[in-house]
Design a protein around this motif. Sequence first.
Motif, PDB file in Angstrom:
ATOM      1  N   ILE A 170      49.917  41.005  38.319  1.00  0.00           N
ATOM      2  CA  ILE A 170      49.450  41.388  39.652  1.00  0.00           C
ATOM      3  C   ILE A 170      50.555  42.168  40.363  1.00  0.00           C
ATOM      4  N   GLU A 193      50.077  35.859  36.350  1.00  0.00           N
ATOM      5  CA  GLU A 193      49.117  34.771  36.570  1.00  0.00           C
ATOM      6  C   GLU A 193      48.517  34.352  35.240  1.00  0.00           C
ATOM      7  N   ALA A 234      42.899  42.224  48.862  1.00  0.00           N
ATOM      8  CA  ALA A 234      42.968  41.535  47.562  1.00  0.00           C
ATOM      9  C   ALA A 234      41.544  41.251  47.098  1.00  0.00           C
ATOM     10  N   SER A 291      45.352  44.088  40.133  1.00  0.00           N
ATOM     11  CA  SER A 291      45.747  44.002  38.721  1.00  0.00           C
ATOM     12  C   SER A 291      45.293  45.254  38.011  1.00  0.00           C
ATOM     13  N   VAL A 339      41.918  37.319  42.993  1.00  0.00           N
ATOM     14  CA  VAL A 339      43.353  37.334  43.262  1.00  0.00           C
ATOM     15  C   VAL A 339      43.669  36.560  44.537  1.00  0.00           C
ATOM     16  N   SER A 340      42.778  36.648  45.524  1.00  0.00           N
ATOM     17  CA  SER A 340      43.053  36.016  46.821  1.00  0.00           C
ATOM     18  C   SER A 340      42.692  34.532  46.854  1.00  0.00           C
ATOM     19  N   PRO A 364      41.603  32.597  37.014  1.00  0.00           N
ATOM     20  CA  PRO A 364      43.029  32.252  37.098  1.00  0.00           C
ATOM     21  C   PRO A 364      43.241  30.758  36.868  1.00  0.00           C
TER      22      PRO A 364
END
Length: 288
Positions: A264, A169, A103, A153, A107-108, A240
């Motif tokens: 995602i 997200e 990721a 993504s 994202v992570s 995010p």
Amino acid sequence: MISTEELRLESQDLRIFKCVAEAKSLSKAAEVLGYVQPHISQRIKNLEEELDTKLLIRTNRGVTLTNEGEALFDYAQRILRLMEEAKAEVNPNKFKRSLIIGASQTVSAIKVPSLFSSFLKEHRNIEVKIKTDRKQVLQEMLSYGEIDGLFLSGTYNEAQFETVYHYAEKMVLISPLYEAREEKDQPTLLINSDVNCIYRNRLLEFSKEHHIHKANIMEFDSLEAILQGVRDGLGMSVVPASVVNSRGDMKSIEYQELSEDVHIDFVVKKGKQRSQSLKKFIHFLGSL
């Protein structure tokens, strides 16, 4: 041709070969494995002699796999993974199943750790590792079997990968409070250095939509550096919403939610035999 009876592939030879193939370098593989390079070279040579075929092409820049090497690399990954699964199945008290997921840093940051926190409550005998890197690098890792699945993504190689889970997200534009801003004619855009980062690209789009021309741009390699930059009044960014909502140190930042979401996907390699750990994780995702 070598008969089945004559073939004596050792698991350690496969591990060494796999490491060399992934590192694309004998010296780097030796460093990772804790061996001297001549030992690695000799083990590869023995393997090539046993199989009576050339597995690697040596160049000044490292090594590349021959077609036969590519085939062995695919088998080596599957064999070593099955060996790990077999140990965990026979003695689960001593050995754990493994699950390696890729990721991006963005994202992570919140969602993925939250997913694993819930997943591991149900599956304590699985050891999870998260690899973070640029999107293109992670896709290559998934292609080569270095990771089991990937959260990403945007577009991806649909010929190689397939989506097995999807979520949306929220995005927010964050900027320093007025009194914390540095005095500049144009705002500074704080973006991730990965050109494929969806949040980077959304901020660049936002600047065009709002006619922010000649904006200064500062690139960072980590989400934490971007957040700190906004807190220190350097400029604005897009991140995010979950990152902002989960932190208590964002008082010096103002933010607005953007209208569109980031989508995602969790993708896995098509046609590849899935480990028990990956099957359980996919089943867990499907139950959410």
